[in-house]
Design a protein around this motif. Structure first.
Motif, short mmCIF file in Angstrom:
data_model
loop_
_atom_site.label_atom_id
_atom_site.label_comp_id
_atom_site.label_asym_id
_atom_site.label_seq_id
_atom_site.Cartn_x
_atom_site.Cartn_y
_atom_site.Cartn_z
N ILE A 49 7.57 11.27 -12.98
CA ILE A 49 6.75 10.53 -12.01
C ILE A 49 6.32 9.22 -12.65
CG2 ILE A 49 4.63 10.56 -10.63
CD1 ILE A 49 4.78 13.69 -10.95
N ILE A 51 4.14 5.66 -11.39
CA ILE A 51 3.42 4.91 -10.36
C ILE A 51 3.34 3.46 -10.81
CG2 ILE A 51 1.23 4.61 -9.12
CD1 ILE A 51 0.79 7.62 -9.39
N SER A 61 2.06 7.48 -15.37
CA SER A 61 3.33 8.19 -15.46
C SER A 61 3.03 9.61 -15.92
CB SER A 61 4.31 7.51 -16.42
OG SER A 61 3.79 7.51 -17.73
N THR A 88 3.22 2.36 -5.61
CA THR A 88 4.37 3.19 -5.25
C THR A 88 4.56 4.26 -6.31
OG1 THR A 88 5.45 1.33 -4.15
CG2 THR A 88 6.84 3.21 -4.70
N ALA A 89 4.60 5.52 -5.87
CA ALA A 89 4.89 6.65 -6.75
C ALA A 89 6.38 6.95 -6.60
CB ALA A 89 4.06 7.86 -6.37
N ARG A 90 7.09 6.93 -7.73
CA ARG A 90 8.53 7.21 -7.75
C ARG A 90 8.77 8.48 -8.53
NH1 ARG A 90 9.26 1.06 -8.92
NH2 ARG A 90 9.38 0.33 -6.77
N ARG A 103 15.82 11.76 -5.83
CA ARG A 103 14.71 10.82 -6.06
C ARG A 103 13.92 10.70 -4.77
NH1 ARG A 103 15.59 7.75 -10.71
NH2 ARG A 103 17.73 7.81 -11.48
N GLU A 105 10.12 8.57 -3.15
CA GLU A 105 9.00 7.69 -3.42
C GLU A 105 8.07 7.64 -2.22
OE1 GLU A 105 10.11 3.09 -2.64
OE2 GLU A 105 11.00 3.94 -4.44
N THR A 107 4.61 5.12 -0.93
CA THR A 107 3.73 3.98 -1.17
C THR A 107 2.36 4.32 -0.60
OG1 THR A 107 5.59 2.46 -1.08
CG2 THR A 107 3.41 1.52 -0.69
N LYS A 118 8.93 9.56 1.93
CA LYS A 118 9.94 10.17 1.05
C LYS A 118 10.88 9.10 0.62
CE LYS A 118 13.48 13.25 0.14
NZ LYS A 118 14.41 14.11 0.21
#
Length: 118
Positions: A49, A51, A61, A88-90, A103, A105, A107, A118
């Motif tokens: 993770i 951000i 992270s 944004t969280a990825r 993957r 993400e 926002t 998603k």
């Protein structure tokens, strides 16, 4: 193996997917809760993770090693970045010595009660 409902079939690593990600920012503007749901799995995946703020600076992270449950709730503390957002969280689902299998993400803004994606 995690406890699953009778209609849920655990999947092999190459078929594991992120079903949903929800970000719930805390009113203190320094934390965010992430609610994750991934498909049932035969082998426990790792979850990376990261951000980032609107300028691309990393705010947080985390890495979950061998996640046990398809449903996961995490609270991440954000480092001050000087950016008001959006953030944004990825996420990346992966297994050792393999490319990520999926993957996702989401926002989020601190001025909204809840953002989904998603």
């Amino acid at each position: 193996l995690p406890l699953l409902g009778s209609d849920e079939i655990p999947l092999p690593p190459e078929e594991v997917r992120c079903e949903s990600v929800r970000a719930l920012p805390y009113p203190d503007r320094t934390r965010v809760r992430l609610d994750l749901k991934i498909t049932p799995f035969l082998e426990r995946p790792n979850i990376d993770i990261r951000i980032v703020d609107s300028a691309g600076e990393e705010a947080a992270s985390a890495r979950v090693i061998e996640n046990l449950d398809p449903g996961l709730k995490l609270t991440l503390h954000l480092r001050p970045t000087g950016s008001p957002g959006p953030y944004t969280a990825r996420l990346a689902l992966q297994y050792p010595d393999r490319e990520p299998v999926d993957r996702a993400e989401v926002t989020f803004h601190f001025d909204s009660a809840e953002d989904k994606g998603k």
